[in-house]
Design a protein around this motif. Structure first.
Motif, PDB file in Angstrom:
ATOM      1  N   MET A 298      14.273  32.513   9.798  1.00 33.96           N
ATOM      2  CA  MET A 298      13.829  31.154  10.122  1.00 33.96           C
ATOM      3  C   MET A 298      12.710  31.164  11.160  1.00 33.96           C
ATOM      4  SD  MET A 298      17.387  28.948  10.094  1.00 33.96           S
ATOM      5  CE  MET A 298      18.132  29.859  11.453  1.00 33.96           C
ATOM      6  N   ALA A 299      12.793  32.063  12.132  1.00 35.04           N
ATOM      7  CA  ALA A 299      11.772  32.111  13.179  1.00 35.04           C
ATOM      8  C   ALA A 299      10.431  32.576  12.641  1.00 35.04           C
ATOM      9  CB  ALA A 299      12.227  33.037  14.309  1.00 35.04           C
ATOM     10  N   THR A 300      10.436  33.384  11.588  1.00 32.26           N
ATOM     11  CA  THR A 300       9.188  33.882  11.005  1.00 32.26           C
ATOM     12  C   THR A 300       8.685  33.004   9.870  1.00 32.26           C
ATOM     13  OG1 THR A 300      10.493  35.376   9.604  1.00 32.26           O
ATOM     14  CG2 THR A 300       9.609  36.271  11.670  1.00 32.26           C
TER      15      THR A 300
ATOM     16  N   THR B 294       0.848  -1.189   0.000  1.00 32.35           N
ATOM     17  CA  THR B 294       0.000   0.000   0.000  1.00 32.35           C
ATOM     18  C   THR B 294       0.886   1.242   0.000  1.00 32.35           C
ATOM     19  OG1 THR B 294      -0.105   0.015   2.413  1.00 32.35           O
ATOM     20  CG2 THR B 294      -1.838  -1.205   1.248  1.00 32.35           C
ATOM     21  N   HIS B 295       0.391   2.302  -0.575  1.00 30.13           N
ATOM     22  CA  HIS B 295       1.108   3.561  -0.610  1.00 30.13           C
ATOM     23  C   HIS B 295       0.681   4.407   0.581  1.00 30.13           C
ATOM     24  CE1 HIS B 295       2.811   2.765  -4.575  1.00 30.13           C
ATOM     25  NE2 HIS B 295       1.628   2.285  -4.912  1.00 30.13           N
ATOM     26  N   ALA B 296       1.530   4.418   1.626  1.00 27.41           N
ATOM     27  CA  ALA B 296       1.214   5.175   2.827  1.00 27.41           C
ATOM     28  C   ALA B 296       1.411   6.666   2.552  1.00 27.41           C
ATOM     29  CB  ALA B 296       2.104   4.724   3.973  1.00 27.41           C
ATOM     30  N   PRO B 297       0.697   7.501   3.266  1.00 29.73           N
ATOM     31  CA  PRO B 297       0.894   8.948   3.095  1.00 29.73           C
ATOM     32  C   PRO B 297       2.284   9.338   3.546  1.00 29.73           C
ATOM     33  CG  PRO B 297      -0.509   8.492   4.991  1.00 29.73           C
ATOM     34  CD  PRO B 297      -0.338   7.188   4.265  1.00 29.73           C
ATOM     35  N   PRO B 298       2.837  10.420   3.002  1.00 18.82           N
ATOM     36  CA  PRO B 298       4.202  10.816   3.376  1.00 18.82           C
ATOM     37  C   PRO B 298       4.291  11.202   4.840  1.00 18.82           C
ATOM     38  CG  PRO B 298       3.129  12.523   2.078  1.00 18.82           C
ATOM     39  CD  PRO B 298       2.236  11.326   2.030  1.00 18.82           C
ATOM     40  N   GLN B 299       5.439  10.945   5.414  1.00 19.95           N
ATOM     41  CA  GLN B 299       5.709  11.296   6.801  1.00 19.95           C
ATOM     42  C   GLN B 299       6.455  12.629   6.834  1.00 19.95           C
ATOM     43  OE1 GLN B 299       7.909   8.331   8.992  1.00 19.95           O
ATOM     44  NE2 GLN B 299       8.655   9.846  10.475  1.00 19.95           N
ATOM     45  N   PHE B 300       5.926  13.572   7.615  1.00 18.63           N
ATOM     46  CA  PHE B 300       6.522  14.897   7.706  1.00 18.63           C
ATOM     47  C   PHE B 300       7.380  14.991   8.967  1.00 18.63           C
ATOM     48  CE2 PHE B 300       2.951  15.570   4.908  1.00 18.63           C
ATOM     49  CZ  PHE B 300       3.424  16.481   3.975  1.00 18.63           C
ATOM     50  N   GLU B 301       8.596  15.478   8.810  1.00 23.84           N
ATOM     51  CA  GLU B 301       9.500  15.729   9.927  1.00 23.84           C
ATOM     52  C   GLU B 301       9.846  17.210   9.920  1.00 23.84           C
ATOM     53  OE1 GLU B 301      11.710  11.320   9.948  1.00 23.84           O
ATOM     54  OE2 GLU B 301      12.844  13.143   9.450  1.00 23.84           O
ATOM     55  N   HIS B 302       9.321  17.932  10.899  1.00 22.44           N
ATOM     56  CA  HIS B 302       9.518  19.382  10.951  1.00 22.44           C
ATOM     57  C   HIS B 302       9.579  19.831  12.400  1.00 22.44           C
ATOM     58  CE1 HIS B 302       5.240  19.826  12.033  1.00 22.44           C
ATOM     59  NE2 HIS B 302       5.024  18.874  11.133  1.00 22.44           N
ATOM     60  N   ILE B 303       9.990  21.077  12.599  1.00 21.69           N
ATOM     61  CA  ILE B 303      10.091  21.601  13.955  1.00 21.69           C
ATOM     62  C   ILE B 303       8.705  21.816  14.544  1.00 21.69           C
ATOM     63  CG2 ILE B 303      12.313  22.696  13.530  1.00 21.69           C
ATOM     64  CD1 ILE B 303      10.830  25.373  13.343  1.00 21.69           C
ATOM     65  N   HIS B 304       8.651  21.740  15.864  1.00 24.31           N
ATOM     66  CA  HIS B 304       7.421  22.023  16.586  1.00 24.31           C
ATOM     67  C   HIS B 304       7.658  23.239  17.485  1.00 24.31           C
ATOM     68  CE1 HIS B 304       7.054  17.805  15.306  1.00 24.31           C
ATOM     69  NE2 HIS B 304       5.754  18.048  15.241  1.00 24.31           N
TER      70      HIS B 304
ATOM     71  N   GLY C  34      11.397  23.741  18.705  1.00 24.20           N
ATOM     72  CA  GLY C  34      12.288  24.246  17.673  1.00 24.20           C
ATOM     73  C   GLY C  34      11.980  25.672  17.285  1.00 24.20           C
ATOM     74  N   HIS C  35      10.691  26.016  17.233  1.00 21.11           N
ATOM     75  CA  HIS C  35      10.312  27.382  16.869  1.00 21.11           C
ATOM     76  C   HIS C  35      10.766  28.373  17.935  1.00 21.11           C
ATOM     77  CE1 HIS C  35       7.418  30.743  16.088  1.00 21.11           C
ATOM     78  NE2 HIS C  35       7.805  30.488  14.857  1.00 21.11           N
ATOM     79  N   ASN C  36      10.562  28.028  19.200  1.00 21.72           N
ATOM     80  CA  ASN C  36      11.019  28.914  20.283  1.00 21.72           C
ATOM     81  C   ASN C  36      12.543  29.039  20.295  1.00 21.72           C
ATOM     82  OD1 ASN C  36       8.374  29.309  21.111  1.00 21.72           O
ATOM     83  ND2 ASN C  36       8.457  27.716  22.680  1.00 21.72           N
ATOM     84  N   THR C  37      13.226  27.957  19.947  1.00 23.41           N
ATOM     85  CA  THR C  37      14.684  27.990  19.894  1.00 23.41           C
ATOM     86  C   THR C  37      15.168  28.991  18.857  1.00 23.41           C
ATOM     87  OG1 THR C  37      14.810  25.671  20.595  1.00 23.41           O
ATOM     88  CG2 THR C  37      16.747  26.602  19.502  1.00 23.41           C
ATOM     89  N   LEU C  38      14.498  29.055  17.720  1.00 19.31           N
ATOM     90  CA  LEU C  38      14.885  30.019  16.681  1.00 19.31           C
ATOM     91  C   LEU C  38      14.706  31.455  17.167  1.00 19.31           C
ATOM     92  CD1 LEU C  38      13.348  28.293  13.525  1.00 19.31           C
ATOM     93  CD2 LEU C  38      15.729  28.272  14.295  1.00 19.31           C
TER      94      LEU C  38
END
Length: 298
Positions: free
Chosen positions: A84-86, A21-31, A34-38
């Motif tokens: 990056m933060a914006t 089966t073709h699974a939906p793509p997995q997204f790896e991004h900041i939460h 990470g956003h507060n760190t920027l």
């Protein structure tokens, strides 16, 4: 015979019939982390920039070039962290992950879209040459060797960038190995070549710790590249935290160390010849950086 056919019709025979089966793509991004760190990175770089500007006005012109270049480094980082933060300066990198199975079962595939902040690499291409120029000027390294070091540094960053966006498994680690070779070239110039010239100028006590400190920190960047954006062993939030620690150590901390150490040194000359120190016009170049006026010499 009829009983046998009836038994075969009702029996359950486990036959492995895997379905792909073709699974939906997995997204790896900041939460949120990470956003507060920027944003923290933006604030710290902004404070450092303002501090360096204030310090530069309190020193004589012969030493101000070090302050100016250090200010440019944190200023560019301030712009980068704000971008990056914006929500800017990044893109999703498409990663095709294959899981191999045993027992003649077909391989399964998964699409991963990983957030890569390409703005970091653009910022490093601008700030690291300024750092290297500061170190080269402090040690008295020749202009040709400073240029060689800067070119090797650019090669390190570009090959590291290619290693992240390369799709082939072998090719990406090949680019990564080239990046380490380029860093070794930078390290040789800083810790061997420039250290020898710093000893002749009498500034080795200031320069040598800074040179080794820089090589160790920049090695940390390459390690993060390998285990995070290439190997995907760290989450994007963890990568953001790791990079801000390295950036603070490699830019504001390095800058304060360089400026206060250089300010205590008796040597104020910067080994840069030509138009940089002499100018282009007939009335320019009467004073070199660190030289006294002709009236005073008379």
């Amino acid at each position: 015979m009829e009983d046998y056919l009836e038994l075969m019709a009702t029996a359950t025979i486990p036959i492995p019939l895997p379905t792909v089966t073709h699974a939906p793509p997995q997204f790896e991004h900041i939460h949120r982390l990470g956003h507060n760190t920027l944003w923290v990175g933006f604030v710290l770089m902004l404070i450092s920039t303002i501090t360096f500007i204030g310090l530069s006005w309190r020193v004589a012109l012969p030493k101000r070039l070090f302050y100016q270049l250090t200010t440019y480094v944190t200023l560019i980082s301030t712009f980068t962290y704000y971008a990056m933060a914006t929500g800017g300066g990044w893109s999703f990198h498409h990663v095709w992950v294959t899981h191999e199975h045993k027992h003649d079962l077909p391989d399964t595939h998964k699409t991963v879209l990983r957030q890569i902040f390409w703005a970091r690499y653009a910022e490093w291409l601008l700030t690291t040459p300024l750092i290297l120029f500061n170190l080269g000027a402090l040690s008295g390294l020749s202009g040709a060797n400073i240029l060689n070091t800067i070119v090797a540094n650019a090669a390190m960053i570009i090959t590291g960038f290619f290693s992240i966006y390369s799709h082939g498994g072998k090719s990406k680690w090949g680019w990564y190995a080239m990046s380490w070779f380029a860093l070794a070239t930078v390290g040789w110039n800083l810790t061997i070549n420039a250290r020898a010239t710093s000893q002749r100028r009498g500034v080795q006590t200031v320069y040598t710790p800074l040179a080794f400190y820089t090589v160790v920190l920049w090695s940390g960047y390459l390690i993060i590249w390998g285990v995070s954006d290439i190997g995907r062993s760290l989450t994007p939030d963890q990568v953001a935290v790791a990079y801000i620690i390295l950036d603070i150590l490699a830019k504001p901390v390095f800058g304060f160390w360089l400026l206060f150490g250089q300010n205590k040194s008796n040597s104020t000359h910067i080994n840069v010849e030509g138009a940089w120190s002499e100018g282009f016009g007939h009335r320019e170049g009467l004073l070199r950086v660190g030289d006294h006026s002709r009236d005073e010499d008379a």
